[in-house]
Motif scaffolding. Sequence first.
Motif, short mmCIF file in Angstrom:
data_model
loop_
_atom_site.label_atom_id
_atom_site.label_comp_id
_atom_site.label_asym_id
_atom_site.label_seq_id
_atom_site.Cartn_x
_atom_site.Cartn_y
_atom_site.Cartn_z
N PRO A 190 0.81 -1.23 0.00
CA PRO A 190 0.00 0.00 0.00
C PRO A 190 0.84 1.27 0.00
O PRO A 190 0.34 2.34 -0.34
CB PRO A 190 -0.83 -0.12 1.28
N LEU A 191 2.11 1.16 0.38
CA LEU A 191 3.00 2.31 0.32
C LEU A 191 3.46 2.59 -1.11
O LEU A 191 3.97 3.68 -1.40
CB LEU A 191 4.23 2.10 1.22
N VAL A 192 3.29 1.61 -1.97
CA VAL A 192 3.66 1.78 -3.38
C VAL A 192 2.42 2.10 -4.22
O VAL A 192 2.41 3.04 -5.01
CB VAL A 192 4.35 0.51 -3.92
N THR A 209 1.60 21.54 -2.74
CA THR A 209 2.07 21.44 -1.36
C THR A 209 1.47 20.22 -0.66
O THR A 209 2.16 19.52 0.09
CB THR A 209 1.70 22.71 -0.58
N LEU A 210 0.19 19.96 -0.92
CA LEU A 210 -0.45 18.79 -0.31
C LEU A 210 0.21 17.50 -0.79
O LEU A 210 0.44 16.58 0.01
CB LEU A 210 -1.94 18.77 -0.66
N ILE A 211 0.52 17.43 -2.09
CA ILE A 211 1.18 16.23 -2.61
C ILE A 211 2.52 16.02 -1.93
O ILE A 211 2.86 14.90 -1.52
CB ILE A 211 1.35 16.35 -4.14
N THR A 212 3.30 17.09 -1.80
CA THR A 212 4.61 16.98 -1.15
C THR A 212 4.47 16.58 0.32
O THR A 212 5.18 15.70 0.81
CB THR A 212 5.35 18.33 -1.24
N SER A 251 3.35 12.98 0.71
CA SER A 251 4.43 12.06 0.33
C SER A 251 5.42 11.89 1.47
O SER A 251 5.84 10.76 1.77
CB SER A 251 5.15 12.59 -0.92
N PHE A 252 5.78 12.99 2.12
CA PHE A 252 6.70 12.91 3.25
C PHE A 252 6.09 12.13 4.41
O PHE A 252 6.81 11.45 5.15
CB PHE A 252 7.08 14.31 3.72
N PHE A 289 -2.55 10.01 -4.09
CA PHE A 289 -3.35 9.61 -5.25
C PHE A 289 -4.65 10.39 -5.31
O PHE A 289 -5.12 10.76 -6.40
CB PHE A 289 -3.62 8.10 -5.19
N ALA A 290 -5.25 10.64 -4.16
CA ALA A 290 -6.51 11.39 -4.13
C ALA A 290 -6.30 12.82 -4.65
O ALA A 290 -7.12 13.33 -5.43
CB ALA A 290 -7.06 11.42 -2.71
N VAL A 291 -5.21 13.46 -4.24
CA VAL A 291 -4.92 14.82 -4.72
C VAL A 291 -4.63 14.80 -6.22
O VAL A 291 -5.06 15.70 -6.95
CB VAL A 291 -3.73 15.43 -3.95
N ILE A 292 -3.93 13.77 -6.68
CA ILE A 292 -3.65 13.66 -8.12
C ILE A 292 -4.95 13.56 -8.91
O ILE A 292 -5.08 14.15 -9.99
CB ILE A 292 -2.74 12.44 -8.39
#
Length: 253
Positions: A30-32, A204-207, A210-211, A219-222
Amino acid sequence: MSRGAVLSPLSLVMVIVLWEMACRAGLVSPLVLPAPSRVWDGLVILFTAPWFPQHVWLTTLETLLGFLIGGVAAIALGIVMVNVRIFKEIIYPYVVAFQVMPKVVLAPIFITWFGFGIESKIVMAIAISFFPVVINTVVGLESVEENASLLMRSLVASRSQVFWKLAWPTALPSIFAGLKTSLTLALIGALVAEFVTAKDGLGTLITTFSFELKVYLVFAVIIVVSALGLVMYGLMEYLERKIVFWRRSRFTG
């Protein structure tokens, strides 16, 4: 209904089902690659969060301002390049050189020049979205048939009349093709600038997610970004159909 209109959504459903099955079977971490059901949970979290709309609005604002400023400047530059040949010969190599430069490397420079606020994100959106409109404007204006131009001049049409009644309508389909590409690139530019440094915005949310290893939220933000890009592209398609109406009637009539 065409076969493609049926097979396209069916293939998407099949991919999602296989994706979900692979995740539930433990074939993928699930981390991938999070399961679609988990991504759906992420979408629910985003759309129920009180802070999410401001991020969407900021990225949208950066994109639209960058697109509008860059689009107007690009069309103006294209018109000047077509009408002043010596100017085109001088400036065109620099326009091409700027286009082939990876824009990601400019993000830190723009932030140094314009600061950490919205200005640097708008400039980045302008830089990425500028080139397609310039090129399509030049190509469109230079696609005017010589016989049509000679006919206008034989009717004692002024230079401005030739431009507005012949060259501009001829170039509009090409310009809109560039604008549609430019709008999606402006969104990419705003996101790239937000990746580098920003306190708000979808990039910023994606970054941040991710951290934090919250890949399902990434994936939801994408998905939200993709939907935002589709809406913007659809609006440009609508404007093109309304403004360049003669092109549609020519192909449908």
